[in-house]
Design a protein around this motif. Sequence first.
Motif, PDB file in Angstrom:
ATOM      1  N   ALA D  19       0.832  -1.258  -0.080  1.00 47.55           N
ATOM      2  CA  ALA D  19      -0.058   0.157   0.128  1.00 47.55           C
ATOM      3  C   ALA D  19       0.601   1.472   0.123  1.00 47.55           C
ATOM      4  CB  ALA D  19      -1.007   0.253   1.390  1.00 47.55           C
ATOM      5  N   ALA D  20       0.525   2.270  -0.254  1.00 42.99           N
ATOM      6  CA  ALA D  20       1.214   3.656  -0.732  1.00 42.99           C
ATOM      7  C   ALA D  20       1.485   3.780   0.962  1.00 42.99           C
ATOM      8  CB  ALA D  20       0.611   4.006  -1.283  1.00 42.99           C
ATOM      9  N   TRP D  21       0.888   4.137   2.055  1.00 38.48           N
ATOM     10  CA  TRP D  21       1.352   3.871   3.104  1.00 38.48           C
ATOM     11  C   TRP D  21       2.190   3.213   3.168  1.00 38.48           C
ATOM     12  CZ3 TRP D  21       1.426   1.519   7.375  1.00 38.48           C
ATOM     13  CH2 TRP D  21       0.302   0.322   7.510  1.00 38.48           C
ATOM     14  N   GLN D  22       2.260   2.038   3.210  1.00 41.43           N
ATOM     15  CA  GLN D  22       3.091   1.316   4.094  1.00 41.43           C
ATOM     16  C   GLN D  22       4.834   1.641   2.840  1.00 41.43           C
ATOM     17  OE1 GLN D  22       1.125  -2.544   2.429  1.00 41.43           O
ATOM     18  NE2 GLN D  22       1.582  -3.296   4.288  1.00 41.43           N
ATOM     19  N   ARG D  23       4.461   2.311   1.813  1.00 45.74           N
ATOM     20  CA  ARG D  23       5.717   2.028   0.931  1.00 45.74           C
ATOM     21  C   ARG D  23       6.596   3.356   1.895  1.00 45.74           C
ATOM     22  NH1 ARG D  23       4.791   1.821  -5.154  1.00 45.74           N
ATOM     23  NH2 ARG D  23       3.323   0.711  -4.524  1.00 45.74           N
ATOM     24  N   SER D  24       5.560   4.959   2.110  1.00 41.17           N
ATOM     25  CA  SER D  24       6.029   5.556   1.878  1.00 41.17           C
ATOM     26  C   SER D  24       6.760   5.541   3.869  1.00 41.17           C
ATOM     27  CB  SER D  24       4.958   7.181   2.220  1.00 41.17           C
ATOM     28  OG  SER D  24       4.045   5.874   1.758  1.00 41.17           O
ATOM     29  N   ALA D  25       6.070   4.371   4.492  1.00 39.52           N
ATOM     30  CA  ALA D  25       6.714   3.910   5.435  1.00 39.52           C
ATOM     31  C   ALA D  25       7.874   4.260   6.131  1.00 39.52           C
ATOM     32  CB  ALA D  25       5.540   3.640   6.628  1.00 39.52           C
TER      33      ALA D  25
END
Lengths: 402, 290, 236, 335
Positions: D19-25
């Motif tokens: 997920a996008a948030w996972q990637r940015s995290a």
Amino acid sequence: MRLNRRALLLGTAGSLALPQLAPAQEAPGVTATEIRIGSTNALSGPASAYSVITKGLAAMFRRVNDQGGIAGRQINFIAYDDGYQPPRTLEQTRRLVEQDRVAFLFNQLGTPTNSAIHRYVNQRKIPHLFLATGADKWANPREYPWTIGWQPSYRTEAQIYAKYLLEQKPNTKLGLLYQNDDFGKDYVNGVRDVLGPRFDAMVKLASHEATDPTIDSQIVSLQAAGCDALICGIIPRFAAQAIRRVFDIGWKPMMFMTNVSVSVGTVMQPAGLEKGVGLLTSDYRKDQSDPAWADDPGMKEWRDFMRRYVPDGELGDNNYTYAYGVGSTMLQVLKQCGNDFSRENVMRQATNIAPMDIATLLPGVKVQSQPRNYNVIRQMQLQRWNGRAWERFGGVIEGANV
Amino acid sequence: MDGLAHQIVAGIATGGIYAAVSLALVMIYQATHHVNFAQGEMATLSTFIAWSMIEAGIPYWVAFFATIAISFVIGAAVERLLMRPVQNAPVLTHVGVFIGLLLIVGNATGWIFGYTTKLFPTPFESDKPLLGGLVSAHELGSTAVTLAVLSLVYLFFRHTRLGLAMRAAAYNPRSARLVGIRVGWMLALGWGLAAAIGAVAGMMVAPVVFLDPTMMLGILLYAFAGALLGGIDNPSGAVIGGFAVGVLENLAGAYVVGTELKLTVALAIIIGVLVVKPSGLFGRVVMSRV
Amino acid sequence: MPALLEAKGLTAGYGAAPVLHGLDFEVEEGGVTALLGANGAGKTTTLRAVCGMVRTTGEIRLGGQSIAGRATEDIARLGLAHVPDGRGTFMELTVEENFRLGAYVRRDREVQADFERMWEWFPRLRQRWRQQAGTLSGGEQQMLAIARALLLRPRLLLLDEPSFGLAPLIVQEIFAIMRRIREESGVGILLVEQNANLALELADRAYLLETGRIVVAGPAAELREDEAIRRSYLGY
Amino acid sequence: MSATDRIALPLRRPATALAAWQRSALVLAGLAAALAPLWLLESFHLFQLTMAVIMALAVLGLNIVTGYNGQISLGHGAFFAVGAYATAILMSHLDWSFWATLPVSAVVCGLIGYGVGFPALRLGGLYLALTTFSLAVAVPQILKHKSIEGWTGGVQGLFLVKPDPPAFLPLTPDQWMYCMALIVSSVCFLLAWNLIRGRIGRALMATRDHPIAAEAMGMDIAALKTQAFAVSAMITGLAGSLSAVAVEYVAPDSFSFALSINLFVGMVVGGVASILGSLFGGLFVLFVPNIAEAISKAAPGVIYGVILIAFLFLLPDGFAGLLRRLAARLRRASP
């Protein structure tokens, strides 16, 4: 200009990175009970033949500690492996200075390796003492006041050979056989210093790599070029090869061998004692396998030390006599320091050694230094191989005046 | 012109050294399809073992054969202990293990035996210099030994059941198992033989170049080049390749570019040859029809 | 008398996922047993399991002696020869050397006689005697592989798709030779074959494999005649 | 090494979509981990870490051609050397800024790599190993040759000075050096990551594993292989440029064949054909010799060899192999 600005920056950086630790300390690397001394050497890899110097030095400091240390302090000698790779030397030197916080650096091995830290130690004003390299750039007190060498430079040695050769054979055709690195090239430079504009006409060059198995081809080339003199700046294995091959092909040049490679035990005997008759060199050390020094008090002192402190050491390895000489010099400096082991005082004492004799150096060869002259050993004596031993002839030559 | 002849003779003499080591490399390749980068270091260690025996007063030939036997055991043990655990790992991992072996053997030799240059005796003594002093009796003798070893190797591989089995195990271990060949032992045997040949090479080389722990460092590269030039699967090709590299290198150094780039030019020429003939001058091109 | 080869509850696979799920089968002394099935059914894996080339569980007996878990080379020495997929000849070696390797484990004096028998069965190999195996045609290589296997003097011969990739005429030739082998040598054969028709002609018994399980077993003639089996499994 | 230049590794599965948030995290966490040493480590350790990052970058370069494309190279130290000298010559003779030298260094190394790629097309396995190893042996000799001594400083080498941190950043030169190494390496790692995950990466691995099939699918194998060499040389060359300024000195002895061997070791222990593994490899070759030395001063080389072999026994497919296995286990545990 650039350098000065950088030095300034580094100075501030240094004080940021190294907060003044433990005010009880009177100087970096020195406590009431200990003096920390750092060094690097090739403890692994192809150059590890020199690692015995570190072994010898560690044994010398052990002896000092057994005898009560220096000014009541034990010597903590920390030596790291750099594998003769300049980037590793920088890494290990920074470890010594910034992590182990040694008082000063002593007898680090090699020209390219010491070059990599030359500026670093001078910017930080850390004594960089008695390096294990014969390059002549270490005697430059104006630009690099914190660095001082020890042994006579190869370049000076080459100058001595060239001068002697010109006296004996003014119209010589000289062959110059050298290892293609800083060590070998210093012999080229030294000869060039003496011959000047005549160099190209008088000299035929032949280099070899440290990885070459033999140097037969080079010797054949030099002979075919009609050379009647030969100066060799090569390490012991190739020296033994060269002496034997020159003899075998019946070539009889006036032959000079670097004093790095004239040990009776490791060069002359392997090459064949009779094959080297007439070989010339100019040395500053006593050769431990030379029977002439069997009863010499200095060499007895050295043998006694070896027996007690390096019982497994190979007595034929002249890196041990080297270590004894340079270690004795270091101890003299520490004794001169009295009770002040600040970096400034260590450097002051290292550059103010009154001429002194050292057990493993030739009679008449002194260790000395002055603030304006960082050539610690500047005397050598020409020697000729007579088939059994080195015969010294002529007086002691002051190399730095050549 | 005299100079040229001398350069060639000197090159042949040096080439004899490369040829001996090339042969050891080809040998292990035949038996294991590996090129062992630690081969040179292992040969140096063997030579030091022989030197210790001779120093202790053991007659030359006794020490010679004892060293061959010891080296054989060491080689086989290295295969069992170090290569066996990674036999199913990727090829590059094997190279990693070779490098580890190189570090261990190379550094341990100096640590055990010291670093000073030592004279290693030759069984082929002669007072008279030959060919104007360019070739010693030893060099002739060691060339003869190299050729003798070559013939033995050839006979062994071509005409013995075991030699054939070793080649089969190296070419195609899966099929070799299917005909009942104990492939694991063949590899250990191959390593043992290679170490034994390396020991012979070391003992023949040491009197010429003098013995010290780095004796083989440079030789191995030249020998590797010689082996590939001649064809890595061809023992006689390797011997010829070794001699060719010796001569080529001398001529390049003396007449083409000067000594500073002698090695560079010699290697460039060898690579040039390989680009034209990718399996070496005498290598067998394996044809296969699907 | 026990069968030449008996497998009970044989499972095998590569890594974590099993390919065979508990096979029971037998090969009779001197007979031809065919192993049929679609691609990926587990035929090749079965052969590999028998000769110890993959990890297995279950029981395998050769002439009453357990061979499960033993090394391939030891199984070969017990008299089991395998012509694997891809033939397993030594491409880099000559035909002669391949022959010698075939007889590698034998110590008896009849090796030369067996060479001559192979020359008779495979006259083309004799013509290619000193040639590199890699230079032979596909059919010749298959013949060399079979000859190499027979030179072991096996009690049991495993053949993995001898017709694979060969022209129909060559396939005919090879099967003709195999018929001769069956009659003249008395070796038991376990045959894996895509060409079910050919295989069933040659075989005495047959097993039909589907996704790692035996779904049909019986005399070859019966399988050949059974309309339903033919339609659903053999596809002709 | 085997003559068959088959390097059997599975084609990488396409990464599971995060997920996008996972990637940015993940990116943020990575960034924090990379920057934290700036404040946590004293200058010597920061210098060591800088060198490790540089080595990791060099290993990454090697991994592109050897790991992903299956062309063995035992001579990447040569590209490292050329990159270092390119930067050193431009900075010390022509007074260029460090950043300006990077494109030149990359282009020079890329061209040389491209050139080496051609004979490499004809030579597989051992032959390529010899060719590249020869390069590693020859480059130091060429660097000290008298004809270019004026530029290279011959055996004495060249001195240069680390760039100063920009005035607006309150950093010491050591900290800034670490930042520069980090910036250059991150860019190269990200580019390599994209390259490998994309069409080109698949093509590289396909030519490694199934050359005939790849050709049948219409890939221009020759072009791919030579380009892989060029990109690989370029990345390793940039690492060389960084090392020149970090050490502030270049000399032929800094680039002996031992360096090439070291890079190779880094690749194998990190994991062949693994981008993350390259990072680990860099750390290994920098720090493990120190560990070896701490164990035995008498023969650190022996200990290093023992550690290397023991490591390969435990993890024959390197650190990345361990990560892959752990990841696989995690995936199985959480369906």
